[in-house]
Write a protein that holds these residues in place. Structure first.
Motif, mmCIF file in Angstrom:
data_model
loop_
_atom_site.group_PDB
_atom_site.id
_atom_site.type_symbol
_atom_site.label_atom_id
_atom_site.label_comp_id
_atom_site.label_asym_id
_atom_site.label_seq_id
_atom_site.Cartn_x
_atom_site.Cartn_y
_atom_site.Cartn_z
ATOM 1 N N LEU A 8 0.832 -1.204 0.000
ATOM 2 C CA LEU A 8 0.000 0.000 0.000
ATOM 3 C C LEU A 8 0.869 1.257 0.000
ATOM 4 N N MET A 9 1.913 1.271 0.825
ATOM 5 C CA MET A 9 2.791 2.436 0.899
ATOM 6 C C MET A 9 3.462 2.725 -0.435
ATOM 7 N N GLU A 10 3.816 1.680 -1.165
ATOM 8 C CA GLU A 10 4.479 1.867 -2.455
ATOM 9 C C GLU A 10 3.547 2.492 -3.484
ATOM 10 N N GLN A 11 2.224 2.360 -3.269
ATOM 11 C CA GLN A 11 1.249 2.926 -4.208
ATOM 12 C C GLN A 11 0.842 4.356 -3.851
ATOM 13 N N ILE A 12 1.191 4.792 -2.646
ATOM 14 C CA ILE A 12 0.759 6.128 -2.204
ATOM 15 C C ILE A 12 1.292 7.250 -3.108
ATOM 16 N N PRO A 13 2.608 7.297 -3.422
ATOM 17 C CA PRO A 13 3.106 8.412 -4.259
ATOM 18 C C PRO A 13 2.419 8.539 -5.613
ATOM 19 N N PRO A 14 2.284 7.446 -6.402
ATOM 20 C CA PRO A 14 1.588 7.633 -7.688
ATOM 21 C C PRO A 14 0.125 8.053 -7.532
ATOM 22 N N ILE A 15 -0.540 7.555 -6.481
ATOM 23 C CA ILE A 15 -1.923 7.992 -6.251
ATOM 24 C C ILE A 15 -1.951 9.476 -5.908
ATOM 25 N N ALA A 16 -0.990 9.912 -5.091
ATOM 26 C CA ALA A 16 -0.920 11.329 -4.695
ATOM 27 C C ALA A 16 -0.675 12.224 -5.906
ATOM 28 N N GLN A 54 8.652 5.640 5.103
ATOM 29 C CA GLN A 54 9.683 6.682 5.037
ATOM 30 C C GLN A 54 10.018 7.021 3.593
ATOM 31 N N GLU A 55 10.153 5.994 2.745
ATOM 32 C CA GLU A 55 10.461 6.233 1.332
ATOM 33 C C GLU A 55 9.318 6.976 0.640
ATOM 34 N N ALA A 56 8.087 6.601 0.983
ATOM 35 C CA ALA A 56 6.931 7.295 0.397
ATOM 36 C C ALA A 56 6.904 8.757 0.826
ATOM 37 N N LEU A 57 7.205 9.010 2.096
ATOM 38 C CA LEU A 57 7.209 10.390 2.595
ATOM 39 C C LEU A 57 8.246 11.233 1.861
ATOM 40 N N LEU A 58 9.444 10.700 1.657
ATOM 41 C CA LEU A 58 10.497 11.447 0.966
ATOM 42 C C LEU A 58 10.108 11.758 -0.478
ATOM 43 N N ILE A 59 9.463 10.805 -1.135
ATOM 44 C CA ILE A 59 9.010 11.046 -2.513
ATOM 45 C C ILE A 59 7.959 12.152 -2.535
ATOM 46 N N LEU A 60 7.034 12.105 -1.586
ATOM 47 C CA LEU A 60 5.983 13.126 -1.519
ATOM 48 C C LEU A 60 6.575 14.506 -1.254
ATOM 49 N N LEU A 61 7.580 14.576 -0.379
ATOM 50 C CA LEU A 61 8.233 15.857 -0.097
ATOM 51 C C LEU A 61 9.013 16.354 -1.309
ATOM 52 N N GLU A 62 9.699 15.434 -1.965
ATOM 53 C CA GLU A 62 10.489 15.806 -3.145
ATOM 54 C C GLU A 62 9.597 16.344 -4.258
ATOM 55 N N GLN A 63 8.406 15.763 -4.388
ATOM 56 C CA GLN A 63 7.450 16.209 -5.412
ATOM 57 C C GLN A 63 6.626 17.409 -4.954
ATOM 58 N N ASP A 64 6.911 17.912 -3.745
ATOM 59 C CA ASP A 64 6.208 19.072 -3.189
ATOM 60 C C ASP A 64 4.696 18.833 -3.106
ATOM 61 N N LEU A 65 4.331 17.633 -2.638
ATOM 62 C CA LEU A 65 2.930 17.263 -2.549
ATOM 63 C C LEU A 65 2.363 17.399 -1.137
ATOM 64 N N VAL A 66 3.246 17.652 -0.145
ATOM 65 C CA VAL A 66 2.797 17.749 1.240
ATOM 66 C C VAL A 66 2.680 19.214 1.618
ATOM 67 N N ALA A 67 1.537 19.594 2.151
ATOM 68 C CA ALA A 67 1.313 20.982 2.555
ATOM 69 C C ALA A 67 2.207 21.361 3.728
ATOM 70 N N GLN A 68 2.589 22.627 3.784
ATOM 71 C CA GLN A 68 3.452 23.108 4.863
ATOM 72 C C GLN A 68 2.817 22.857 6.230
ATOM 73 N N SER A 69 1.502 23.006 6.307
ATOM 74 C CA SER A 69 0.827 22.780 7.591
ATOM 75 C C SER A 69 0.930 21.329 8.028
ATOM 76 N N ASP A 70 0.847 20.384 7.071
ATOM 77 C CA ASP A 70 0.983 18.969 7.412
ATOM 78 C C ASP A 70 2.404 18.642 7.848
ATOM 79 N N ILE A 71 3.387 19.278 7.202
ATOM 80 C CA ILE A 71 4.781 19.052 7.585
ATOM 81 C C ILE A 71 5.008 19.483 9.027
ATOM 82 N N GLU A 72 4.514 20.669 9.362
ATOM 83 C CA GLU A 72 4.773 21.226 10.693
ATOM 84 C C GLU A 72 3.890 20.617 11.781
ATOM 85 N N ASN A 73 2.659 20.243 11.431
ATOM 86 C CA ASN A 73 1.723 19.773 12.448
ATOM 87 C C ASN A 73 1.606 18.260 12.555
#
Length: 270
Positions: A8-16, A54-73
């Protein structure tokens, strides 16, 4: 089953990415449904699931898909909990590794205010040398992420500690990233503090540390050069490169022009 959660985690980035491209149709789907899963799996009991998260999170951050509020909160508080002094050893090692990797993808303000204090604590972790080694290996990236002022005020004292660590692997890691650290500091700090520190590494009792220091000697010396006259600069991947001088650019342009003229004249010869 852990394998199902890993898949499931491996599918998160392409879905995002799909949701981002179709945002008018799914404006809040990622933030409401997917991001909470990623955050939750960072603390999963299975290490393979955590690694996939962790790998999915890094991909999401690299693609700038995570909102600043989610990063901080959401993201940073979880990583701070996992890297706390009383945290499980395995979780702590993973957390400091992800903190170091994501630092270059976040804003300077976020790194300095939320992650830098914990990173400084981890540099002095007396319980786990693995934690200190990760900090030493990524020290240059953290310096680059926070800039000169925070580097000189908070990080340089920690760098001195790591350069004199009792574990030779720590000192070797410091020698390998010395140029990146030096590049972030002022010429005065470079001359008065880092130069004597580098001499101590190049005179270390361990030959592996000395060898790493000698390999970093040229790049370290290059940080003393004036970039505008020497043409030396640091690429985004942290490697040293040389920017061609205006004369070289002009010379190459003239040569290319002459080659074109020569080829044109050659094609007109009967």
């Amino acid at each position: 089953e852990p394998t199902v959660r890993t898949e499931l985690m491996e599918q998160i980035p392409p879905i995002a990415i799909f949701l981002q491209e179709s945002r008018p149709k799914f404006p809040t789907a990622f933030f409401e449904y997917l991001m909470p899963i990623v955050v939750r799996y960072l603390t999963d009991v299975n290490n393979q699931v955590r690694k996939a998260g962790q790998e999915a999170l890094l991909i999401l951050l690299e693609q700038d898909l995570v909102a600043q509020s989610d990063i901080e909160n959401k993201v940073c508080p979880i990583l701070l909990d996992l890297s706390a002094p009383d945290s499980d050893d395995e979780y702590k090692v993973e957390a400091v590794n992800i903190i170091c990797k994501m630092a270059s993808m976040l804003s300077r303000t976020t790194v300095e205010h939320m992650l830098l204090p914990r990173f400084c604590e981890l540099c002095s972790d007396g319980k786990l040398f693995q934690v200190r080694k990760i900090c030493a290996a990524n020290f240059g990236d953290i310096c680059n992420a926070v800039g000169q002022e925070a580097t000189e005020r908070l990080l340089i004292p920690k760098f001195f500690e790591l350069c004199s660590d009792s574990v030779w692997g720590m000192r070797k890691a410091c020698a390998e990233c010395f140029m990146a650290v030096s590049y972030t500091t002022s010429p005065e700090v470079r001359r008065s503090k880092l130069s004597p520190l580098f001499i101590s590494l190049i005179s270390d009792t361990c030959r592996w540390v000395r060898q790493a220091a000698f390999q970093s000697l040229g790049p370290f010396i290059s940080t003393f050069a004036n970039p505008s006259s020497a043409g030396l600069y640091i690429r985004e991947d942290g490697t040293l490169s040389i920017r061609p001088s205006p004369q070289d650019v002009a010379s190459n342009s003239c040569q290319a022009s002459n080659d074109i003229n020569f080829m044109s004249s050659s094609t007109n010869v009967p």
